[in-house]
Design an enzyme around this catalytic site. Structure first.
Site, PDB file in Angstrom:
ATOM      1  N   ASP A 183       0.860  -1.176   0.000  1.00  0.00           N
ATOM      2  CA  ASP A 183       0.000   0.000   0.000  1.00  0.00           C
ATOM      3  C   ASP A 183       0.902   1.235   0.000  1.00  0.00           C
ATOM      4  OD1 ASP A 183      -2.315   1.464   0.082  1.00  0.00           O
ATOM      5  OD2 ASP A 183      -2.601   1.274   2.235  1.00  0.00           O
ATOM      6  N   ASP A 228      -3.788  -1.780   5.597  1.00  0.00           N
ATOM      7  CA  ASP A 228      -4.192  -1.287   6.913  1.00  0.00           C
ATOM      8  C   ASP A 228      -5.704  -1.179   7.065  1.00  0.00           C
ATOM      9  OD1 ASP A 228      -4.627   0.790   5.193  1.00  0.00           O
ATOM     10  OD2 ASP A 228      -3.325   2.233   6.194  1.00  0.00           O
ATOM     11  N   ASP A 262      -8.455  -3.873   2.678  1.00  0.00           N
ATOM     12  CA  ASP A 262      -7.269  -4.693   2.376  1.00  0.00           C
ATOM     13  C   ASP A 262      -7.386  -6.121   2.902  1.00  0.00           C
ATOM     14  OD1 ASP A 262      -5.844  -2.523   1.195  1.00  0.00           O
ATOM     15  OD2 ASP A 262      -5.398  -1.769   3.199  1.00  0.00           O
ATOM     16  N   ASN A 286      20.401 -43.299  16.730  1.00  0.00           N
ATOM     17  CA  ASN A 286      19.395 -42.401  16.157  1.00  0.00           C
ATOM     18  C   ASN A 286      19.041 -41.280  17.130  1.00  0.00           C
ATOM     19  OD1 ASN A 286      15.980 -42.207  15.771  1.00  0.00           O
ATOM     20  ND2 ASN A 286      17.312 -41.767  14.022  1.00  0.00           N
TER      21      ASN A 286
END
Length: 591
Positions: free
Chosen positions: A181, A489, A493, A583
């Site tokens: 933006d 914001d 959006d 392991n």
């Protein structure tokens, strides 16, 4: 405003629609009919639920409430978007499947070699096979990745990026496109007077950032004392008196009450040193901004007892009404050539995407106690100020840094084309002064799907965007194989924030809806923080890859050792418990 509605009566009515349309300045409303296809941001005969009245009065016929409003439709869009797995989650799922397959194949090979080829006892080789299967699965990987992501999220938080979903920490590291933006992210979300046009001499420059009332007035140098300059002093007095906005400091931040344009003029006066001197002039009456007359006016009594009407408004309107302009020796006759010169210099400011405001005055009889339009003729024109929501000082370096890192930066804003293009040039989204294509939401609406995808691939600046169009752009970029970070914001959006791979909301001026739809919240609303977070994301990406590689290679080495020993020596190299211990060591503490 509690509901959407059609305006049928309006008097100087203006609304703040930034959360819905992205428009950074108040929108003047009217009652005239508009064509059916007009974009939401340009429907000036409508009022929208959730926006705010900035001035004037209006009556509306309610056209929609609840889900039927513009905000309600956005809420529906958000609810209809399913948040898929992140890039990190998809990669981990793929890795887990691959490791599972490798572990099964390795264990099966051990069993077949030992039982079929080497004729070992079934129970013995079965236990050994189960142990080798367990060792082939990197069970320590989830814990290690969570630790790596958490450490990365902590570092990002220290750089003003709060992570709301942990996988976003790694996804940031592979971002290929940032759709940002303009207002508040690349710019400071303020209005600053940058240039002043007076009747004599060149343009004056004004320094300073944000609503901070400090800065210099510069001609050849920056040592001007505004109140000692006759023309400039008069201009800042008008700016201070013909004004109803207030700028105040709260919790360490400057905030405004009123119109941002008037607030910018108030800050200009304070920069000139007028904060304490304003009391010497008394405002007697005030006429708010009139959208038809295109100016506002105040009646004031000066320090020496004279009464003057001060006017602030559209430069072309004030110039048309002016009979004189203010020179160094006082008012001088406004010739047609001088009027054209003022207009030309004003247009130069407009070409820089500045909002231009003219200032004028007129002396009136001392018995006048109210201001009216009849007084605002045959005035003295003082000058024009050009103001803009300036780019953040660090925005340009951050954009260039992102581009050098191979990340494409595009702007999607609700503001107008000229403003969007000027800011995009200033911050480095587009290069040079040549012709640059800027597309609006209306332009994209009229394109075929093929042309739309091509435009999204090639164009870097989009203006007058609607929520639906931002959503389409995010989806198109993802379809083209990009990992998209989207900033925002406002409520408008939110759909695009939720759709993008990484939604980045503003923490200071952002709405709750935008923050809820995002994965990351910026505590300083700064584009530079996004780039910093991507740097940390790449570190996290490298760390996760190294941790995964270490665990996978050690597990593969264990299988290779077991199979090789069976084939060469025809006996078990380790006991099942020893395999499990090995392991545990390789996938545990060392990992």
């Amino acid at each position: 405003i509690p509901a959407d509605g059609r305006i049928f009566e309006a008097k100087n009515f203006r609304t703040v629609e930034a959360s819905l349309t992205g428009e950074s300045t108040p929108t003047s409303k009217m009652t005239e009919e508009m064509s059916e296809g007009t974009a939401l941001a340009d429907r000036k005969n409508m009022a929208w639920m959730g926006t705010f009245a900035a001035g004037g009065k209006a009556r509306i016929i309610v056209s929609a409430t609840g889900e039927g409003t513009a905000f309600g439709k956005i809420a529906k869009d958000i609810a209809g978007i399913e948040r898929g797995k992140s890039h990190f989650e998809r990669k981990i799922d793929k890795l887990a499947k691959q490791m599972g397959i490798i572990a099964i194949i390795g264990a099966s090979a051990v069993f077949l070699i030992g039982f079929v080829l080497k004729d070992m006892e079934f129970q013995e080789i079965l236990l050994f096979t189960i142990a080798s299967l367990v060792s082939g699965i990197p069970e320590g990987l989830p814990a290690i990745l969570v630790i790596v992501l958490a450490l990365g999220a902590g570092r990002m938080a220290r750089r003003n990026a709060i992570i709301r979903r942990l996988p976003a920490t790694q996804t940031l590291g592979v971002t290929t496109v940032i759709s940002t933006d303009k207002t508040g992210t690349l710019t400071q979300n303020t209005m600053n007077v940058r240039e002043i046009v007076l009747g004599e001499g060149g343009n004056l420059k004004v320094t300073g950032e944000g609503w901070e009332p400090t800065g210099d007035f510069c001609a050849d140098d920056c040592n001007l004392s505004p109140l000692e300059e006759p023309i400039l002093g008069k201009l800042v007095h008008i700016a201070a008196i013909c004004n109803n906005a207030k700028v105040f400091k709260e919790e360490g931040r400057y905030r405004i009450m009123g119109d941002p344009t008037e607030a910018a003029l108030s800050v200009l006066a304070e920069k000139a040193g007028l904060k304490e001197d304003v009391s010497k002039e008394k405002k007697i009456d005030d006429m708010p901004f009139d959208s038809e007359l295109k100016y506002r006016a105040s009646l004031a009594e000066t320090e020496d007892g004279k009464r003057e009407v001060y006017m602030v408004g559209a430069p072309e309107i004030l110039l048309e009404r002016a009979k004189h302009y203010l020179g160094k020796e006082g008012p001088e006759r406004m010739s047609e050539e001088k009027r054209k010169e003022f207009l030309k210099r004003t247009e130069e400011l407009t070409g820089k995407a500045m909002r231009t405001i003219g200032l004028a005055y007129k002396e009136v009889p001392s018995d006048k106690s109210s201001v009216s339009d009849e007084m605002a003729h045959e005035t003295v024109f003082v000058g024009t100020v050009g103001m803009i929501d300036p780019p953040r000082p660090e925005a340009r370096d951050s954009v260039l840094k992102a581009r050098k890192a191979g990340i494409r930066v595009i702007m999607t804003t609700g503001d107008r084309k000229g403003t969007a293009l000027a800011i995009s040039r200033d911050v480095g989204i587009v290069d040079g002064d040549g012709e640059v294509e800027v597309l609006t939401g209306s332009d994209l609406d009229g394109m075929s799907e093929r042309k739309f995808y091509k435009a999204v691939k090639q164009v870097d600046v989009f203006a007058r965007m609607t929520p639906e169009m931002k959503l389409r752009i995010a989806a198109a970029l993802q379809d083209q194989g990009h990992i998209v970070a989207m900033t925002g914001d406002g409520v408008n959006d939110a759909p695009a924030l939720k759709k993008a791979d990484i939604g980045i909301a503003m923490g200071v001026v952002g709405t709750d809806v935008a923050r809820e739809a995002s994965e990351i919240v910026l505590t300083d609303d700064n584009f530079a923080s996004i780039v910093n977070a991507i740097e940390e994301g790449r570190i996290v990406f490298t760390n996760t890859r190294q941790a995964s590689t270490f665990l996978i290679t050690t597990n593969f080495a264990e299988h290779a050792t077991l199979i090789g020993s069976l084939l060469i020596f025809a006996q078990l190299p380790l006991l099942p418990t020893q395999i499990l211990w090995l392991n545990l060591v390789t996938d545990g503490v060392s990992g």
